[in-house]
Structure formats: C-alpha cells, structure tokens
Write a protein that holds these residues in place. Structure first.
Motif: not given
Ligand SMILES: C[S@@+](CC[C@H](N)C(=O)[O-])C[C@H]1O[C@@H](n2cnc3c(N)ncnc32)[C@H](O)[C@@H]1O
Length: 365
Positions: A177-183
């Motif tokens: 389970d992976v989440t990637v966020e780019i802000m």
C-alpha cells in the motif's frame, strides 16, 4: 467566486480504513479490490450530510467497479468497500465530519477502525481557518479524543512543512500500500493559464494539459471552476489519482495524489512536474512494509528528479510500526529568491488576503 479573492488551496486529507467484518481480506489480495459493498452502501443523502458538516458539496460522481469517486466543491472524496478518503481545501472543516463518517460506517456494519491518516501542508493563511483547523496542535487534540495516534511535523519549522497524524499499529494487511502526494507552489504562469475558463471544456483541459496521459485508460471526471480552478479524479480499477489546481499567481497551488502501485514512481513524478512546472514542490510518500521498493525513500530516483531541474533542500524519513513516510522539499533551478519576494508583494495586493492577514488570529479554544 471572484478571481481576486484569496483561496487556500492546501488541502486537509483524511483517510480512514475500517476492518472488514470477520477480517475477510484474503492474504495478498489488494484490500481495495473487493466486491463487497461495505462503505459504498452508505446512502447518498448520508454522504451529503457528512460533506455538509465539512462545508463542501458534490459536483460530480463516478461509480467504478471498486470505488465511488466524487469531485467536490472543495476537492475530493473516494469511497471503497473499507476505506474512505476525504480531501478538502479552502476553509472547510474536515475533522468535524469524522464522527459522522464513523457513525455512517457503523450503520453499514463496519464498527472497527483499522488505520487512519490525517495530513496537510502548512496553510498559507492559517488564521483564516476555523476550529479545529487553526493549528496542528488543535487538530491533534481533536483527533486524540478519538484515537491513540502519533503526530509528526515534517519539513522546516521556518519553511515548507507537512503534518501527519496516524495510528502506529501493526496491521493484518499483507499486500503493498503506497500513497504519493506532490504539492506544488509558485507554478509557471503559462502552465496555469490552461486552468482558467476559456472556450475549452473541462474534458478538453484534461486532454490538452497532459493530465489524461498520466495513467492512460484511467476514467477521469473533472470540473473547471469559474473564472478559474480545476479539479479531477481518476479511477482505474482499485486505484485513483486526484489533481486540484488553484492557478491564481499570488497563491498558485497544485496537488497530485495517487495510490497506484509502482516499483518506481520517478516517471510519473517527472510527468506531473512537466505538466505543471512548479517553482517549488513538496513530496510525501507513504509506503507500508510490503511496498515493492522497501522503504519510502526508494520510491523514486532522486538523481533523475535533480536531472529534470530540481534541487532537493530537505528530506526526512519517518519510520512507523508498519510503514515509512518520506517528506522531501525541492526547488526548481530556475526559481529565484526574487520571485519569492515578488510573489510576497503580489500577495499583499490581493484584497481578500490583505484583509485576512490584518485580522489577528483567534485565541486558541
Ligand atoms: C480547484 S478548487 C480546489 C482546490 C484545491 N485543493 C487546490 O489545489 O487548490 C480551487 C480553485 O478553484 C477556484 N474556485 C472558483 N470557484 C470556486 C468555488 N465555488 N469553490 C471552490 N473553488 C473555486 C479557486 O479560486 C481556486 O483557484
């Protein structure tokens, strides 16, 4: 909404995982690839009640095989059988919706929470927020009423930073389970022009901007705000990505978030940076212990990101019981301190922003 008004693009993000009845998750099976109704059985009126509490509403809905996806007036909502993700921006009150989510889940037979995450970047104008979002400590105190969690500030105390509240449990989940966020902030003006209302439809903006090519074949539904602003959700099987664009130059902000599973996120990250061309960005990667690349630090190739014209300023790795979380902050090689100073000057001229900063912050509750 007036184009000149200040808008806080930085979202609050809540993700809650409920335990399936009798822990029916098959070992190795992706927990969100489940035909069970689970949370998806929550009636629409109830979902709308939850969003009312958070001070936002549904603009568009898509019901996929494993996921219900909603584009909201302020960001997005995704509901799978056992997981709910609510992301809201502006001055929404996300956390007061939490007890309503928990009650609605209980009413469809899901009474135990397996895991939860609450995160957000530091706001541009924190004192415009309402209780309990005026300060991270206030949010932590609010969440501590319900959970025995851990809270971390990541990044610089005197610069860009990101906050995380989560549980620190050992879980029974046996698949990655992976989440990637780019802000992204200080975005390229020409790239941002695409997200103003013109003769193009929202669908055409998705296609012409390159967003449609991030995951070919994904079902994308989108909304173009008047006079500017853009949101889209993409659903592909059990995975999603979501993008939100605040294009106004004084406080431009774009977020990209996905839970798609990859062995290497570098190509996707470079594609996103190429579409939006940020002057600066923060990235955070959450990776559980089953992630194919090991800990979150290995999710992408730093040299390739630097080769694409970005310099890393900060990087921190937070190791939890079952996962690791990476926070990194980058600046484009072409972005200068003069541009920062100019943006600061321009921000002061935004009528809404000036009035807001002139207002003293409310006393803590
Ligand atoms: C796309 S929405 C969602 C915000 C998202 N979290 C982001 O990345 O900034 C925000 C953008 O839409 C614009 N907008 C126009 N009308 C709006 C409305 N009624 N509600 C929210 N945003 C609106 C805002 O000025 C802003 O540029």
């Amino acid at each position: 909404m007036d184009n000149n008004d200040f808008f806080e693009g930085q979202e609050k993000l809540l993700e809650v995982w409920f335990k399936p009845p009798n822990s029916t998750i098959t070992p190795g099976k992706h927990p969100h690839r489940d035909d069970a109704q689970g949370l998806r059985a929550i009636p629409r009126a109830r979902v709308e009640g939850i969003l009312d509490e958070a001070k936002c509403c549904i603009l568009d809905a898509f019901h996929g095989d494993f996921m219900d996806s909603y584009v909201l007036s302020e960001s997005s909502l995704f509901i799978t059988a056992y997981r709910i993700i609510l992301k809201t921006c502006g001055t929404t009150r996300l956390l007061p919706a939490l007890p309503l989510i928990v009650q609605a889940a209980a009413d469809v037979g899901l009474t135990e929470i397996d895991d939860m995450f609450f995160s957000r970047r530091e706001f541009i104008a924190p004192h415009t927020q309402e209780f309990p979002h005026r300060d991270f400590r206030e949010e932590v105190a609010y969440l501590d009423q319900y959970f025995d969690g851990v809270a971390y500030p990541l990044g610089r105390l005197n610069g860009d930073r990101w906050y995380l509240y989560t549980l620190n449990n050992q879980l029974h989940i046996t698949c990655p389970d992976v989440t990637v966020e780019i802000m992204m902030t200080s975005l390229d003006r020409t790239a941002m022009n695409a997200f103003y209302k013109s003769t193009l439809t929202a669908r055409e903006v998705t296609q012409q901007s390159g967003i449609a090519d991030i995951v070919p074949g994904a079902h994308i539904h989108e909304f173009l705000f008047d006079p500017c602003g853009y949101s889209c959700n993409a659903v592909f099987g059990e995975f999603y990505f979501t993008i939100h664009v605040t294009p106004q130059e004084e406080f431009s902000y774009v977020s990209f978030e996905t839970d798609v599973l990859k062995e290497d996120y570098t190509p996707m990250i470079l594609k996103v940076l190429d579409i939006f061309k940020p002057g600066k960005f923060s990235i955070n990667v959450f990776a559980n212990e089953h992630a194919p690349f090991g800990n979150a630090q290995n999710a992408f190739n730093i040299q390739q990101v630097q080769g694409a014209g970005f310099q890393r300023h900060d990087q921190q790795l937070c190791c939890l019981a079952h996962a690791s979380v990476l926070f990194g902050h980058f600046t484009s090689n072409t972005h200068t301190a003069i541009e920062d100073a100019e943006q600061h000057q321009r921000r002061q001229r935004v009528p809404g922003y000036k009035a807001l900063v002139a207002t003293p912050p409310p006393a803590a509750a």
